[in-house]
Scaffold this active site. Structure first.
Site, short mmCIF file in Angstrom:
data_model
loop_
_atom_site.label_atom_id
_atom_site.label_comp_id
_atom_site.label_asym_id
_atom_site.label_seq_id
_atom_site.Cartn_x
_atom_site.Cartn_y
_atom_site.Cartn_z
N ASP A 94 0.86 -1.19 0.00
CA ASP A 94 0.00 0.00 0.00
C ASP A 94 0.90 1.24 0.00
OD1 ASP A 94 -1.70 -2.20 0.74
OD2 ASP A 94 -3.14 -0.76 1.56
N LYS A 158 -6.72 3.57 -3.90
CA LYS A 158 -7.16 3.57 -2.49
C LYS A 158 -7.38 5.00 -2.04
CE LYS A 158 -5.33 2.20 2.07
NZ LYS A 158 -4.23 1.47 2.75
N LYS A 187 -10.16 0.46 -3.29
CA LYS A 187 -10.12 0.17 -1.86
C LYS A 187 -10.54 1.41 -1.08
CE LYS A 187 -7.10 -1.03 2.02
NZ LYS A 187 -5.78 -1.55 2.46
#
Length: 240
Positions: A94, A158, A187
């Protein structure tokens, strides 16, 4: 609910990123994630290797952060972090975009920065979630990031780190789903605190959700699906 338990549990990246968590907290959190069969554990980088080892015989993936939480690391440092994470067993990275460069409109830099981490991960057969930190961006900047991530074959876009001034909003999730390519997943992070919240973002096309209240969310899912509860011993003492 028109879904199976794993349709929901495998949406959740169990977050163990709060800097005040102790080693005991991290170990309990990993056990909780295993018991509830979530998608991944996103853990502080220093404990990633132990996490990956603990998850080796499960379907729960080991993940960690790159350039976290502000994205201002140099590209070389982000690359080094990615290589170390993969060496430690990371399956999903991430990474935070360079927020300053994004706000400055230096899109060539932003693209190179993201590409550097994606290349490291994809060369190793692993995946990348690119964190925008939407609370600091306008819609045009979010759309451009979606376009860049699509061009670079990012695995997810994300919304947030969970440590900015705001988290995932339905408006942002709709925008990201609309402007990211079909192969790029979305996400949500920050703000999904219960099962109804998880179901709501699922309806918007979200496939992953960063969560610290994993136990509360999935206990309720099991209750509604009329499944046996997971014991407190099996799932750790608390959720994070």
């Amino acid at each position: 609910m028109d879904c199976q338990y794993t349709d929901l549990s495998k949406m959740i990246d169990h977050s163990l990123l709060n800097p005040t968590l102790t080693v005991q907290d991290l170990e309990s959190g990993i056990e909780l994630a295993k018991a509830f069969d979530v998608a991944s554990v996103c853990i502080m980088p220093y404990y990633l290797k132990q996490c990956a080892e603990a998850l080796a015989d499960t379907t729960v993936k080991a993940s960690t952060t790159i350039g976290f939480p502000h994205g201002g690391h140099t590209t070389a440092v982000k690359q080094a972090e990615a290589k170390q994470a993969i060496a430690d067993g990371c399956q999903e990275l991430d990474m935070v975009v360079n927020i300053s460069k994004t706000l400055s409109g230096d899109w060539d830099y932003v693209r190179r920065d993201i590409k550097a981490v994606i290349d490291v991960a994809h060369d190793a057969g692993q995946k990348v979630k690119v964190i925008f930190e939407n609370c600091y961006l306008d819609d045009a900047q979010k759309i451009r990031l979606c376009e860049i991530c699509t061009e670079l074959d990012a695995d997810w876009v994300k919304t947030s780190t969970g440590y900015g001034t705001g988290g995932a909003t339905h408006e942002d999730l709709k925008l990201m789903r609309e402007h990211a390519g079909e192969q790029v997943q979305v996400k949500a992070a920050g703000g999904v605190r219960d099962l109804d919240g998880l179901l709501a973002v699922r309806e918007l096309g979200v496939t992953r959700c960063g969560a610290s209240r994993t136990k509360d969310i999935l206990d309720e899912a099991r209750r509604r699906l009329k499944l046996d509860p997971i014991s407190a011993t099996a799932s750790g003492a608390s959720s994070y």
